[in-house]
Design a protein around this motif. Structure first.
Motif, PDB file in Angstrom:
ATOM      1  N   ALA A   9     -22.368 -47.899   2.800  1.00  0.00           N
ATOM      2  CA  ALA A   9     -23.651 -47.211   2.644  1.00  0.00           C
ATOM      3  C   ALA A   9     -24.215 -47.350   1.228  1.00  0.00           C
ATOM      4  N   TYR A  10     -23.339 -47.464   0.221  1.00  0.00           N
ATOM      5  CA  TYR A  10     -23.757 -47.521  -1.181  1.00  0.00           C
ATOM      6  C   TYR A  10     -23.078 -48.705  -1.881  1.00  0.00           C
ATOM      7  N   PRO A  11     -23.388 -49.935  -1.491  1.00  0.00           N
ATOM      8  CA  PRO A  11     -22.691 -51.083  -2.074  1.00  0.00           C
ATOM      9  C   PRO A  11     -22.967 -51.266  -3.570  1.00  0.00           C
ATOM     10  N   ASN A  12     -21.887 -51.513  -4.300  1.00  0.00           N
ATOM     11  CA  ASN A  12     -21.951 -51.832  -5.726  1.00  0.00           C
ATOM     12  C   ASN A  12     -22.744 -50.799  -6.532  1.00  0.00           C
ATOM     13  N   GLN A  13     -22.422 -49.525  -6.312  1.00  0.00           N
ATOM     14  CA  GLN A  13     -23.097 -48.428  -7.011  1.00  0.00           C
ATOM     15  C   GLN A  13     -22.073 -47.410  -7.505  1.00  0.00           C
ATOM     16  N   TRP A  14     -22.504 -46.634  -8.486  1.00  0.00           N
ATOM     17  CA  TRP A  14     -21.749 -45.471  -8.916  1.00  0.00           C
ATOM     18  C   TRP A  14     -22.118 -44.319  -7.996  1.00  0.00           C
ATOM     19  N   VAL A  15     -21.128 -43.594  -7.513  1.00  0.00           N
ATOM     20  CA  VAL A  15     -21.376 -42.442  -6.645  1.00  0.00           C
ATOM     21  C   VAL A  15     -20.581 -41.242  -7.145  1.00  0.00           C
ATOM     22  N   ILE A  16     -21.154 -40.076  -6.935  1.00  0.00           N
ATOM     23  CA  ILE A  16     -20.422 -38.828  -7.131  1.00  0.00           C
ATOM     24  C   ILE A  16     -20.031 -38.380  -5.733  1.00  0.00           C
ATOM     25  N   ILE A  17     -18.723 -38.229  -5.520  1.00  0.00           N
ATOM     26  CA  ILE A  17     -18.252 -37.791  -4.217  1.00  0.00           C
ATOM     27  C   ILE A  17     -17.607 -36.422  -4.329  1.00  0.00           C
ATOM     28  N   GLU A  18     -17.679 -35.683  -3.239  1.00  0.00           N
ATOM     29  CA  GLU A  18     -16.978 -34.412  -3.149  1.00  0.00           C
ATOM     30  C   GLU A  18     -15.911 -34.552  -2.077  1.00  0.00           C
ATOM     31  N   ALA A  19     -14.694 -34.188  -2.430  1.00  0.00           N
ATOM     32  CA  ALA A  19     -13.597 -34.233  -1.468  1.00  0.00           C
ATOM     33  C   ALA A  19     -13.758 -33.068  -0.494  1.00  0.00           C
ATOM     34  N   ILE A  20     -13.821 -33.382   0.790  1.00  0.00           N
ATOM     35  CA  ILE A  20     -13.935 -32.365   1.830  1.00  0.00           C
ATOM     36  C   ILE A  20     -12.546 -32.064   2.394  1.00  0.00           C
ATOM     37  N   MET A  34     -14.882 -37.249   2.704  1.00  0.00           N
ATOM     38  CA  MET A  34     -15.684 -36.993   1.517  1.00  0.00           C
ATOM     39  C   MET A  34     -17.153 -37.024   1.879  1.00  0.00           C
ATOM     40  N   THR A  35     -17.946 -36.513   0.977  1.00  0.00           N
ATOM     41  CA  THR A  35     -19.394 -36.611   1.109  1.00  0.00           C
ATOM     42  C   THR A  35     -19.949 -37.133  -0.211  1.00  0.00           C
ATOM     43  N   VAL A  36     -21.020 -37.897  -0.129  1.00  0.00           N
ATOM     44  CA  VAL A  36     -21.657 -38.422  -1.333  1.00  0.00           C
ATOM     45  C   VAL A  36     -22.670 -37.389  -1.808  1.00  0.00           C
ATOM     46  N   VAL A  37     -22.489 -36.945  -3.031  1.00  0.00           N
ATOM     47  CA  VAL A  37     -23.379 -35.949  -3.628  1.00  0.00           C
ATOM     48  C   VAL A  37     -24.591 -36.626  -4.250  1.00  0.00           C
ATOM     49  N   ASP A  38     -24.369 -37.771  -4.905  1.00  0.00           N
ATOM     50  CA  ASP A  38     -25.454 -38.514  -5.537  1.00  0.00           C
ATOM     51  C   ASP A  38     -25.002 -39.944  -5.772  1.00  0.00           C
ATOM     52  N   LYS A  57     -21.445 -26.072 -12.911  1.00  0.00           N
ATOM     53  CA  LYS A  57     -22.039 -25.133 -11.948  1.00  0.00           C
ATOM     54  C   LYS A  57     -21.092 -24.795 -10.804  1.00  0.00           C
ATOM     55  N   HIS A  58     -20.314 -25.765 -10.372  1.00  0.00           N
ATOM     56  CA  HIS A  58     -19.496 -25.618  -9.158  1.00  0.00           C
ATOM     57  C   HIS A  58     -18.044 -26.018  -9.442  1.00  0.00           C
ATOM     58  N   ARG A  59     -17.372 -25.229 -10.241  1.00  0.00           N
ATOM     59  CA  ARG A  59     -15.989 -25.547 -10.623  1.00  0.00           C
ATOM     60  C   ARG A  59     -15.028 -25.545  -9.442  1.00  0.00           C
ATOM     61  N   GLU A  60     -15.427 -24.877  -8.359  1.00  0.00           N
ATOM     62  CA  GLU A  60     -14.549 -24.798  -7.182  1.00  0.00           C
ATOM     63  C   GLU A  60     -14.557 -26.094  -6.368  1.00  0.00           C
ATOM     64  N   LYS A  61     -15.523 -26.979  -6.614  1.00  0.00           N
ATOM     65  CA  LYS A  61     -15.628 -28.226  -5.854  1.00  0.00           C
ATOM     66  C   LYS A  61     -14.791 -29.320  -6.490  1.00  0.00           C
ATOM     67  N   GLU A  62     -14.253 -30.169  -5.647  1.00  0.00           N
ATOM     68  CA  GLU A  62     -13.446 -31.303  -6.102  1.00  0.00           C
ATOM     69  C   GLU A  62     -14.349 -32.539  -6.131  1.00  0.00           C
ATOM     70  N   LEU A  63     -14.843 -32.872  -7.333  1.00  0.00           N
ATOM     71  CA  LEU A  63     -15.824 -33.945  -7.504  1.00  0.00           C
ATOM     72  C   LEU A  63     -15.218 -35.109  -8.277  1.00  0.00           C
ATOM     73  N   TYR A  64     -15.684 -36.311  -7.941  1.00  0.00           N
ATOM     74  CA  TYR A  64     -15.232 -37.527  -8.626  1.00  0.00           C
ATOM     75  C   TYR A  64     -16.410 -38.471  -8.799  1.00  0.00           C
ATOM     76  N   VAL A  65     -16.388 -39.262  -9.881  1.00  0.00           N
ATOM     77  CA  VAL A  65     -17.346 -40.343 -10.092  1.00  0.00           C
ATOM     78  C   VAL A  65     -16.574 -41.641  -9.910  1.00  0.00           C
ATOM     79  N   VAL A  66     -17.021 -42.457  -8.972  1.00  0.00           N
ATOM     80  CA  VAL A  66     -16.332 -43.719  -8.686  1.00  0.00           C
ATOM     81  C   VAL A  66     -17.353 -44.812  -8.403  1.00  0.00           C
ATOM     82  N   HIS A  67     -16.928 -46.046  -8.574  1.00  0.00           N
ATOM     83  CA  HIS A  67     -17.784 -47.192  -8.267  1.00  0.00           C
ATOM     84  C   HIS A  67     -17.342 -47.777  -6.934  1.00  0.00           C
TER      85      HIS A  67
END
Length: 87
Positions: A9-20, A34-38, A57-67
């Motif tokens: 869905a997001y080829p060759n991009q930086w994404v912020i994902i949230e672990a569900i 996971m869900t893509v946040v941005d 803002k959302h310390r309870e969420k498990e977020l990652y920045v990945v390519h």
């Protein structure tokens, strides 16, 4: 979503994902769902800045920045030793 779906869905991009749905195996964090946040085309700096804003803002969420060029999510879990100040 799973990682393969995110990469398509997001080829060759930086994404912020949230672990569900996630768990730890040894020292690795396994993210089953996971869900893509941005997403960000080529700008990892904007991705990191947005991640920091979201994390504050959302310390309870498990977020990652990945390519999405990564074949697999290889997230190493680091254990914190000591006292953390909540600033």
């Amino acid at each position: 979503m799973i990682w393969e779906e995110v990469k398509k869905a997001y080829p060759n991009q930086w994404v912020i994902i949230e672990a569900i749905e996630a768990h730890t195996e040894g020292d690795k964090r396994i993210i089953a769902q996971m869900t893509v946040v941005d997403n960000f085309q080529d700008d990892n700096n904007k991705a990191l800045l947005h991640y920091l804003q979201l994390h504050r803002k959302h310390r309870e969420k498990e977020l990652y920045v990945v390519h999405t060029s990564r074949p697999e999510l290889d997230i190493i879990e680091q254990r914190w030793i000591g006292v953390r100040a909540n600033i």
